[in-house]
Structure formats: structure tokens, C-alpha cells
Design a protein around this motif. Sequence first.
Motif, PDB file in Angstrom:
ATOM      1  N   GLU A   1       0.840  -1.191   0.000  1.00 52.66           N
ATOM      2  CA  GLU A   1       0.000   0.000   0.000  1.00 52.66           C
ATOM      3  C   GLU A   1       0.880   1.248   0.000  1.00 52.66           C
ATOM      4  N   VAL A   2       0.655   2.120  -0.999  1.00 52.99           N
ATOM      5  CA  VAL A   2       1.454   3.344  -1.088  1.00 52.99           C
ATOM      6  C   VAL A   2       0.635   4.588  -0.752  1.00 52.99           C
ATOM      7  N   LEU A   3      -0.700   4.442  -0.716  1.00 49.29           N
ATOM      8  CA  LEU A   3      -1.549   5.571  -0.346  1.00 49.29           C
ATOM      9  C   LEU A   3      -2.884   5.053   0.164  1.00 49.29           C
ATOM     10  N   LYS A   4      -3.359   5.653   1.240  1.00 52.60           N
ATOM     11  CA  LYS A   4      -4.715   5.401   1.737  1.00 52.60           C
ATOM     12  C   LYS A   4      -5.253   6.756   2.152  1.00 52.60           C
ATOM     13  N   ALA A   5      -6.356   7.176   1.531  1.00 51.53           N
ATOM     14  CA  ALA A   5      -6.878   8.513   1.787  1.00 51.53           C
ATOM     15  C   ALA A   5      -8.362   8.551   1.455  1.00 51.53           C
ATOM     16  N   THR A   6      -8.989   9.654   1.811  1.00 51.31           N
ATOM     17  CA  THR A   6     -10.382   9.903   1.444  1.00 51.31           C
ATOM     18  C   THR A   6     -10.403  11.108   0.521  1.00 51.31           C
ATOM     19  N   ALA A   7     -10.976  10.921  -0.666  1.00 45.15           N
ATOM     20  CA  ALA A   7     -11.106  12.028  -1.612  1.00 45.15           C
ATOM     21  C   ALA A   7     -12.264  12.898  -1.147  1.00 45.15           C
ATOM     22  N   GLU A   8     -11.983  14.145  -0.849  1.00 43.32           N
ATOM     23  CA  GLU A   8     -13.009  15.064  -0.349  1.00 43.32           C
ATOM     24  C   GLU A   8     -13.750  15.762  -1.489  1.00 43.32           C
ATOM     25  N   GLY A   9     -13.362  15.452  -2.707  1.00 47.61           N
ATOM     26  CA  GLY A   9     -14.021  16.038  -3.873  1.00 47.61           C
ATOM     27  C   GLY A   9     -14.042  15.031  -5.000  1.00 47.61           C
ATOM     28  N   PRO A  10     -14.573  15.426  -6.145  1.00 49.80           N
ATOM     29  CA  PRO A  10     -14.710  14.479  -7.255  1.00 49.80           C
ATOM     30  C   PRO A  10     -13.409  14.196  -7.998  1.00 49.80           C
ATOM     31  N   TYR A  11     -12.355  14.965  -7.697  1.00 45.92           N
ATOM     32  CA  TYR A  11     -11.066  14.759  -8.341  1.00 45.92           C
ATOM     33  C   TYR A  11     -10.012  14.515  -7.271  1.00 45.92           C
ATOM     34  N   MET A  12      -9.043  13.667  -7.614  1.00 45.67           N
ATOM     35  CA  MET A  12      -7.911  13.453  -6.721  1.00 45.67           C
ATOM     36  C   MET A  12      -6.653  13.384  -7.580  1.00 45.67           C
ATOM     37  N   LEU A  13      -5.682  14.203  -7.241  1.00 47.79           N
ATOM     38  CA  LEU A  13      -4.402  14.201  -7.937  1.00 47.79           C
ATOM     39  C   LEU A  13      -3.369  13.565  -7.024  1.00 47.79           C
ATOM     40  N   VAL A  14      -2.568  12.638  -7.591  1.00 49.20           N
ATOM     41  CA  VAL A  14      -1.634  11.865  -6.777  1.00 49.20           C
ATOM     42  C   VAL A  14      -0.250  11.889  -7.417  1.00 49.20           C
ATOM     43  N   LYS A  15       0.757  12.144  -6.582  1.00 51.06           N
ATOM     44  CA  LYS A  15       2.142  12.074  -7.049  1.00 51.06           C
ATOM     45  C   LYS A  15       2.677  10.683  -6.734  1.00 51.06           C
ATOM     46  N   LEU A  16       3.034   9.964  -7.790  1.00 50.07           N
ATOM     47  CA  LEU A  16       3.587   8.613  -7.650  1.00 50.07           C
ATOM     48  C   LEU A  16       4.750   8.456  -8.626  1.00 50.07           C
ATOM     49  N   PRO A  17       5.737   7.628  -8.277  1.00 54.47           N
ATOM     50  CA  PRO A  17       6.780   7.342  -9.262  1.00 54.47           C
ATOM     51  C   PRO A  17       6.218   6.463 -10.386  1.00 54.47           C
ATOM     52  N   ALA A  18       6.897   6.436 -11.517  1.00 54.11           N
ATOM     53  CA  ALA A  18       6.464   5.604 -12.640  1.00 54.11           C
ATOM     54  C   ALA A  18       6.355   4.152 -12.188  1.00 54.11           C
ATOM     55  N   GLY A  19       5.334   3.469 -12.697  1.00 50.67           N
ATOM     56  CA  GLY A  19       5.150   2.059 -12.352  1.00 50.67           C
ATOM     57  C   GLY A  19       3.701   1.640 -12.519  1.00 50.67           C
ATOM     58  N   ALA A  20       3.435   0.371 -12.201  1.00 52.73           N
ATOM     59  CA  ALA A  20       2.083  -0.180 -12.294  1.00 52.73           C
ATOM     60  C   ALA A  20       1.442  -0.156 -10.908  1.00 52.73           C
ATOM     61  N   TYR A  21       0.174   0.233 -10.868  1.00 53.24           N
ATOM     62  CA  TYR A  21      -0.544   0.346  -9.601  1.00 53.24           C
ATOM     63  C   TYR A  21      -1.944  -0.223  -9.719  1.00 53.24           C
ATOM     64  N   LYS A  22      -2.484  -0.635  -8.581  1.00 53.05           N
ATOM     65  CA  LYS A  22      -3.878  -1.045  -8.471  1.00 53.05           C
ATOM     66  C   LYS A  22      -4.554   0.002  -7.587  1.00 53.05           C
ATOM     67  N   VAL A  23      -5.548   0.688  -8.142  1.00 49.61           N
ATOM     68  CA  VAL A  23      -6.250   1.743  -7.424  1.00 49.61           C
ATOM     69  C   VAL A  23      -7.636   1.239  -7.053  1.00 49.61           C
ATOM     70  N   SER A  24      -7.943   1.283  -5.775  1.00 49.34           N
ATOM     71  CA  SER A  24      -9.248   0.868  -5.279  1.00 49.34           C
ATOM     72  C   SER A  24      -9.973   2.107  -4.758  1.00 49.34           C
ATOM     73  N   ALA A  25     -11.226   2.291  -5.198  1.00 48.42           N
ATOM     74  CA  ALA A  25     -12.036   3.416  -4.743  1.00 48.42           C
ATOM     75  C   ALA A  25     -13.345   2.868  -4.188  1.00 48.42           C
ATOM     76  N   THR A  26     -13.729   3.324  -2.992  1.00 48.46           N
ATOM     77  CA  THR A  26     -14.939   2.830  -2.345  1.00 48.46           C
ATOM     78  C   THR A  26     -15.874   3.993  -2.049  1.00 48.46           C
ATOM     79  N   TYR A  27     -17.106   3.873  -2.557  1.00 49.49           N
ATOM     80  CA  TYR A  27     -18.128   4.901  -2.351  1.00 49.49           C
ATOM     81  C   TYR A  27     -19.401   4.214  -1.883  1.00 49.49           C
ATOM     82  N   GLU A  28     -19.926   4.669  -0.748  1.00 47.99           N
ATOM     83  CA  GLU A  28     -21.136   4.098  -0.153  1.00 47.99           C
ATOM     84  C   GLU A  28     -21.060   2.573  -0.064  1.00 47.99           C
TER      85      GLU A  28
END
Length: 96
Positions: free
Chosen positions: A46-73
Motif C-alpha cells: 500500500e502506497v496511499l490510503k486517503a479519502t477524496a473530499e471532492g470528485p477529483y484526486m491528484l496523486v504524485k507517484l513514481p512511474a510504475g504499475a498500480y492497483k487503485v481501489s475506490a470505495t463509495y457508499e
Amino acid sequence: DVYKRQAMKAAARDYPLALTFAAQRDGKADYVASVGVAIHDAQGKEVLKATAEGPYMLVKLPAGAYKVSATYEGKAQVRDVTVQNTGTARAVFEWK
């Protein structure tokens, strides 16, 4: 509003990953907030765990492959994204 969208687009150039969150309501897509986000690298760390407080989220990450999980309601979605050395990778999450 228009100014916020323009500011977000300008800021996105400095971030290698841009996430967008929306939900279908009454037959149309509305942007949503309070989305739980977890990002794992190719090794499953895990490289990031956060709550997006708006409809957009900008993330600084190094180049590579990632799995992004988003949970709403309580409903989770996962996207595989590849961050490059240049440009911005984008992932859109839309709940129905």
C-alpha cells in the motif's frame, strides 16, 4: 465551476495520476466526494490510503504499475493504472 476545472487541469500537469469519481443519479452522472482510495504498487504494498473530499484526486507517484481501489457508499471498484515518466495517467470511477 469553470475556474475550478481550469485550475485542476493546470495542476494535473504536475501529478502523474488523476482520479475522477461520479455516481449515476436519476439517469445522469453526478460527481461525488467522500470516496475511500487505496493505491497498491506492483508488489502489493500500500502506497496511499486517503479519502477524496471532492470528485477529483491528484496523486504524485513514481512511474510504475498500480492497483487503485475506490470505495463509495460501501461499493468498491478497482482499476489497474500505469504511471509513466511523463504525462498524466487517468482513471474514472463511476458507480451506478
